[in-house]
Write an enzyme that holds these catalytic residues in place. Structure first.
Site, short mmCIF file in Angstrom:
data_model
loop_
_atom_site.label_atom_id
_atom_site.label_comp_id
_atom_site.label_asym_id
_atom_site.label_seq_id
_atom_site.Cartn_x
_atom_site.Cartn_y
_atom_site.Cartn_z
N GLY A 92 1.02 -1.29 -0.07
CA GLY A 92 0.18 -0.13 0.02
C GLY A 92 0.82 1.26 -0.01
N ILE A 121 2.38 5.19 0.66
CA ILE A 121 3.18 5.66 1.78
C ILE A 121 2.14 5.98 2.86
CG2 ILE A 121 4.64 7.53 2.86
CD1 ILE A 121 5.75 7.90 0.11
N SER A 173 -0.52 4.26 4.35
CA SER A 173 -1.61 3.52 4.20
C SER A 173 -1.89 2.68 5.45
CB SER A 173 -1.62 2.62 2.96
OG SER A 173 -0.76 1.84 2.95
N GLY A 174 -1.30 2.65 6.44
CA GLY A 174 -1.42 1.77 7.52
C GLY A 174 -0.82 0.38 7.73
N THR A 204 0.22 -0.64 11.09
CA THR A 204 -0.95 -0.82 12.08
C THR A 204 -1.37 -2.35 11.79
OG1 THR A 204 -1.57 1.41 11.52
CG2 THR A 204 -3.07 -0.20 12.70
N GLU A 254 6.17 -6.24 5.99
CA GLU A 254 5.75 -4.91 5.38
C GLU A 254 6.67 -5.05 3.97
OE1 GLU A 254 6.20 -1.97 8.23
OE2 GLU A 254 5.37 -0.26 6.94
N1 DCP Z 1 10.20 4.24 0.42
C1 DCP Z 1 10.73 4.58 -0.91
N2 DCP Z 1 10.96 3.42 -1.52
C2 DCP Z 1 10.80 2.28 -1.33
C3 DCP Z 1 10.03 1.75 -0.11
C4 DCP Z 1 9.96 2.92 0.88
O1 DCP Z 1 10.95 5.70 -1.10
N3 DCP Z 1 11.07 1.09 -2.31
C5 DCP Z 1 10.09 5.29 1.23
C6 DCP Z 1 8.49 5.97 1.36
C7 DCP Z 1 8.43 6.64 2.61
C8 DCP Z 1 9.29 5.39 3.64
O2 DCP Z 1 10.22 5.10 2.59
O3 DCP Z 1 8.98 7.75 2.95
C9 DCP Z 1 8.44 4.46 4.22
O4 DCP Z 1 7.45 4.25 3.28
P1 DCP Z 1 6.61 2.90 3.52
O5 DCP Z 1 5.08 3.16 2.70
O6 DCP Z 1 7.16 1.51 2.86
O7 DCP Z 1 6.08 2.89 4.96
P2 DCP Z 1 5.19 3.63 5.94
O8 DCP Z 1 5.72 3.80 7.28
O9 DCP Z 1 4.69 4.76 5.14
O10 DCP Z 1 4.14 2.63 5.86
P3 DCP Z 1 2.61 2.62 6.90
O11 DCP Z 1 2.30 4.10 7.09
O12 DCP Z 1 1.68 2.16 5.69
O13 DCP Z 1 2.78 1.87 7.95
#
Ligand code: DCP
Length: 229
Positions: A27, A29, A31-32, A35, A103
């Site tokens: 999902g 950035i 999206s949860g 969680t 994740e």
């Molecule tokens: N990111 C990126 N390239 C990737 C993986 C992640 O640029 N191949 C970056 C995007 C975000 C950070 O790393 O700034 C973490 O992104 P994720 O969407 O993977 O994780 P989140 O913490 O946003 O997840 P969520 O809020 O859904 O728990």
């Protein structure tokens, strides 16, 4: 008479994992995903593997995540190459529980983030090609063994607000179009136009309150943990 030898467990040989069922949570950035992982980490049959964002922020003192957002043309390839390496480590991590819940995966790096960075001119053709060659070598030679993808499908407008609210310092400059471009790429990949899915996809509408998301996780527990789609 022929003696039947026991068949080696190739999964064990390849990735040292005991998991019988591997699920990747995908999902956009914010999206949860964390969680969902936190919710299922309470189950004794599940071992969760959070994305190693902290590692990306401190590579021998270098914050690659911050560098990538500050100057993507210079750092996007370095950052994505490192993310790819840490994702391989996640896929190879031995799992002591029957269900391995990860994740993200190697695949979203390739099909969403890198595709987006290349299309928007942040990675050169040479950098993109080297990254993709590495991706091919890894996925063709390593049994990543994904059984299910859970897609937390979320509107980019909502994500923009959430990201502002959580205020992770590296992400404060993310413009709306970056999220909507990433959204389109998640849609193309997970809702079936690219034909490059490693596993079936369970789609959960994640435009919802936290309380309702927990209800959805409960309703879909058997699908998420056993693949009963
Ligand atoms: N990111 C990126 N390239 C990737 C993986 C992640 O640029 N191949 C970056 C995007 C975000 C950070 O790393 O700034 C973490 O992104 P994720 O969407 O993977 O994780 P989140 O913490 O946003 O997840 P969520 O809020 O859904 O728990």
């Amino acid at each position: 008479t022929r003696i039947e030898l026991p068949r080696p467990d190739y999964t064990m040989l390849l990735n040292g994992s005991k998991a019988r069922f591997t699920v990747c949570v995908e999902g956009n950035i914010g999206s949860g995903k964390s969680t969902l992982l936190n919710h299922f980490s309470k189950f004794s049959d599940v071992q969760t593997f959070q994305e190693p964002v902290q590692k990306w922020r401190d590579v021998k003192g270098n914050n690659l995540l911050a560098l990538m957002y500050e100057d993507p043309k210079r750092w996007a390839h370095t950052f994505q190459a490192y993310v790819q390496m840490t994702m391989v480590e996640q896929h190879l991590q031995p799992c002591q529980a029957p269900v391995k819940l990860l994740e993200r995966s190697l695949y979203s790096g390739r099909h969403c983030f890198v595709e987006n960075l290349y299309k928007s001119g942040k990675m050169t053709n040479a950098e993109y090609t080297v990254y993709c060659e590495w991706f091919k070598v890894i996925t063709q030679n390593l049994d990543v063994g994904v059984d299910l993808i859970v897609y937390l499908r979320t509107d980019p407008d909502l994500l923009h607000a959430r990201i502002k609210q959580r205020a992770r310092c590296e992400e404060l400059t993310i413009p709306f179009h970056y999220l909507s471009d990433l959204h389109s790429l998640h849609e193309d990949w997970l809702m079936g136009t690219t034909g490059s899915l490693p596993a079936p996809v369970l789609v959960l509408d994640a435009n919802d309150t936290l309380a309702n998301m927990f209800k959805k996780f409960e309703e879909h527990t058997s699908e998420i943990l056993c693949g009963k789609l």
